[in-house]
Every structure is written in structure tokens, then in C-alpha cells.
Design an enzyme around this catalytic site. Structure first.
Site, PDB file in Angstrom:
ATOM      1  N   GLU A 157       6.904  -1.019 -12.310  1.00 25.52           N
ATOM      2  CA  GLU A 157       7.222  -1.273 -10.210  1.00 25.52           C
ATOM      3  C   GLU A 157       8.416  -0.401 -10.301  1.00 25.52           C
ATOM      4  O   GLU A 157       9.281  -1.190 -10.169  1.00 25.52           O
ATOM      5  CB  GLU A 157       6.937  -2.485 -10.509  1.00 25.52           C
ATOM      6  CG  GLU A 157       6.303  -2.510  -8.481  1.00 25.52           C
ATOM      7  CD  GLU A 157       4.901  -1.815  -8.590  1.00 25.52           C
ATOM      8  OE1 GLU A 157       5.237  -0.720  -8.458  1.00 25.52           O
ATOM      9  OE2 GLU A 157       4.143  -2.450  -8.317  1.00 25.52           O
ATOM     10  N   ASP A 158       7.592   0.184  -8.565  1.00 27.03           N
ATOM     11  CA  ASP A 158       9.221   0.946  -8.188  1.00 27.03           C
ATOM     12  C   ASP A 158       9.179  -0.035  -7.134  1.00 27.03           C
ATOM     13  O   ASP A 158      10.913  -0.509  -7.269  1.00 27.03           O
ATOM     14  CB  ASP A 158       8.155   2.295  -7.142  1.00 27.03           C
ATOM     15  CG  ASP A 158       7.027   1.373  -6.204  1.00 27.03           C
ATOM     16  OD1 ASP A 158       6.894   0.570  -6.289  1.00 27.03           O
ATOM     17  OD2 ASP A 158       6.440   2.319  -5.493  1.00 27.03           O
TER      18      ASP A 158
ATOM     19  N   ASP B  26       8.216  -6.662  -3.064  1.00 28.48           N
ATOM     20  CA  ASP B  26       8.551  -6.952  -1.649  1.00 28.48           C
ATOM     21  C   ASP B  26       7.884  -8.100  -1.400  1.00 28.48           C
ATOM     22  O   ASP B  26       8.543  -9.540  -2.378  1.00 28.48           O
ATOM     23  CB  ASP B  26       7.957  -5.975  -1.136  1.00 28.48           C
ATOM     24  CG  ASP B  26       8.336  -6.272   0.339  1.00 28.48           C
ATOM     25  OD1 ASP B  26       8.556  -6.753   0.536  1.00 28.48           O
ATOM     26  OD2 ASP B  26       7.901  -4.199   1.105  1.00 28.48           O
TER      27      ASP B  26
ATOM     28  N   PHE C  11      11.992  -0.139   5.283  1.00 24.39           N
ATOM     29  CA  PHE C  11      10.947   1.172   5.095  1.00 24.39           C
ATOM     30  C   PHE C  11      12.152   1.855   4.763  1.00 24.39           C
ATOM     31  O   PHE C  11      13.079   2.692   5.020  1.00 24.39           O
ATOM     32  CB  PHE C  11      10.115   1.610   5.173  1.00 24.39           C
ATOM     33  CG  PHE C  11       8.998   1.389   4.700  1.00 24.39           C
ATOM     34  CD1 PHE C  11       8.221   0.712   4.454  1.00 24.39           C
ATOM     35  CD2 PHE C  11       9.283   3.190   5.323  1.00 24.39           C
ATOM     36  CE1 PHE C  11       6.989   1.000   3.940  1.00 24.39           C
ATOM     37  CE2 PHE C  11       8.009   3.610   3.689  1.00 24.39           C
ATOM     38  CZ  PHE C  11       6.168   2.274   3.542  1.00 24.39           C
TER      39      PHE C  11
ATOM     40  N   ASP D  48       6.729   6.460  -1.257  1.00 20.47           N
ATOM     41  CA  ASP D  48       6.142   6.371  -0.302  1.00 20.47           C
ATOM     42  C   ASP D  48       6.056   5.918   1.110  1.00 20.47           C
ATOM     43  O   ASP D  48       6.302   5.195   1.406  1.00 20.47           O
ATOM     44  CB  ASP D  48       4.573   7.072  -0.372  1.00 20.47           C
ATOM     45  CG  ASP D  48       3.684   6.352  -0.587  1.00 20.47           C
ATOM     46  OD1 ASP D  48       3.017   6.271  -0.135  1.00 20.47           O
ATOM     47  OD2 ASP D  48       3.354   5.061  -1.276  1.00 20.47           O
TER      48      ASP D  48
END
Length: 194
Positions: free
Chosen positions: A112-113, A116, A165, A172
Site C-alpha cells: 500500500e502507498d 493514514d 497531504f 494523487d
């Protein structure tokens, strides 16, 4: 390749100009991903894990990560989201594309990127274990610990970041910026409408 000083390249196009600053360069990413992949590889000696990439954000990380594995692996993908076009999780897990492979009795590596709030990965790990996976290991590019709301952590993590962010290297904002070769903080003016 860009320097490590966090400055945006001069003569940059609009994508680069929307970046407040670079936090991880292309070289830093490649070096750390290789280190983490080598650690994961040791865990799977003599095994054939299923490596599940969570699309779309993990695609660049996933490709770089699996190139460093020597264990024979099988590849699969899921499209799972809790964001939509916003910057904050919606709190609802949506599976837009499920696995092609059965996970029953398999060792699964989720790639997973970013982790959070932890909502997506907590629910996804529980789902795969419910489907009969022998083990589920989570490998993340980025860990945003101060936003964690669910009791979940990555087993292997490349970098910790603050509550900003970020975009680039597959990440993205509203389907833009994924192709940037580095990870940068997105200017707030881009998503706040200022």
C-alpha cells in the site's frame, strides 16, 4: 534525478509548481524500497507469497518493491478506496476490483502507498484473514502515524511522515500528480480553492 534539498526543479511544469516542497527524492525512494524489500524477502524464504498491490496509489512503489524480491511470488491487485476525490477518508471501504486469486491457505503481502487513519488496511486485513489467508503482512511506502484512528500498523514501512497531504510516486490528488518521480507536499491552495 532531483537533489535532496527539497527544492522544486527550475523550469517546472504545472504539476511541479503545485508542490510546496519535496520530502523524498527519487533516489531516497529507490534506496529505501530496496532495503525494505530485502527485509521482506528474508521472511519468505522457501515460500510463494501472493503480493497484493492496492491500486492505483501503490503501483509505482509495488513495481519497484517486487523487483527486489527473490522469493517466487504471485501478483494480484485490488482497487480499494475510502477517499474518493477528497483529502480526508470517508470512513467507508469500497472494493472496486477484487482479487483474481483465492487467498485461502496463502501467505499474503499487502503493498500500500500510505497508511493514514488505518481504516482501509484494518478492514482489508480482516477481510483477507476472514477469507482464509494463512498470514497477512502489510508493507507501506508511507506511515502517517498522527492520523491513526484504527489499531493497525504496517509490518514493514519505508518512511514516516507528518500530517501533510502528499503527492507523487503514485500518490494523487483527484487523479493527478501520480507520475511525479518524487514525493512532495501539495500546496494547500490546490485543494482549498484559494
Amino acid at each position: 534525478m532531483f537533489s535532496t534539498n527539497g527544492l522544486i526543479p527550475s523550469g517546472s511544469d504545472d504539476m511541479h509548481k503545485d508542490c510546496e516542497r519535496i520530502i523524498f527524492t527519487e533516489q531516497q525512494l529507490k534506496s529505501r524500497i530496496k532495503e525494505v524489500a530485502e527485509q521482506v524477502d528474508q521472511l519468505y524464504k522457501g515460500k510463494r507469497p501472493l503480493v497484493v498491490g492496492i491500486l492505483k496509489g501503490s503501483i509505482i512503489f509495488y513495481a519497484d518493491f517486487i523487483r527486489h524480491l527473490t522469493a517466487p511470488v504471485e501478483l494480484d491487485f485490488m482497487v480499494v478506496s475510502s477517499y474518493g476525490s477528497g483529502t480526508v477518508s470517508s470512513g467507508k471501504l469500497k472494493i472496486k476490483k477484487d482479487l483474481d486469486n483465492d487467498v485461502k491457505g496463502r501467505d499474503v503481502i499487502i503493498v500500500e502507498d500510505i497508511i493514514d487513519s488505518g481504516f482501509t488496511l484494518a478492514n482489508l486485513k480482516a477481510l483477507l484473514l476472514e477469507r482464509g489467508a494463512s498470514s497477512v503482512v502489510i508493507v507501506t511506502l508511507l506511515n502517517k502515524q498522527e492520523r491513526r484512528e484504527y489499531d493497525i500498523k504496517s509490518d514493514f514501512n519505508c518512511f514516516d511522515i507528518g500530517d501533510e497531504f502528499v503527492i507523487g510516486y503514485g500518490l494523487d490528488y483527484d487523479e493527478q500528480y501520480r507520475s511525479l518521480p518524487y514525493i512532495a507536499v501539495l500546496k494547500a491552495s490546490v485543494y482549498s480553492g484559494e
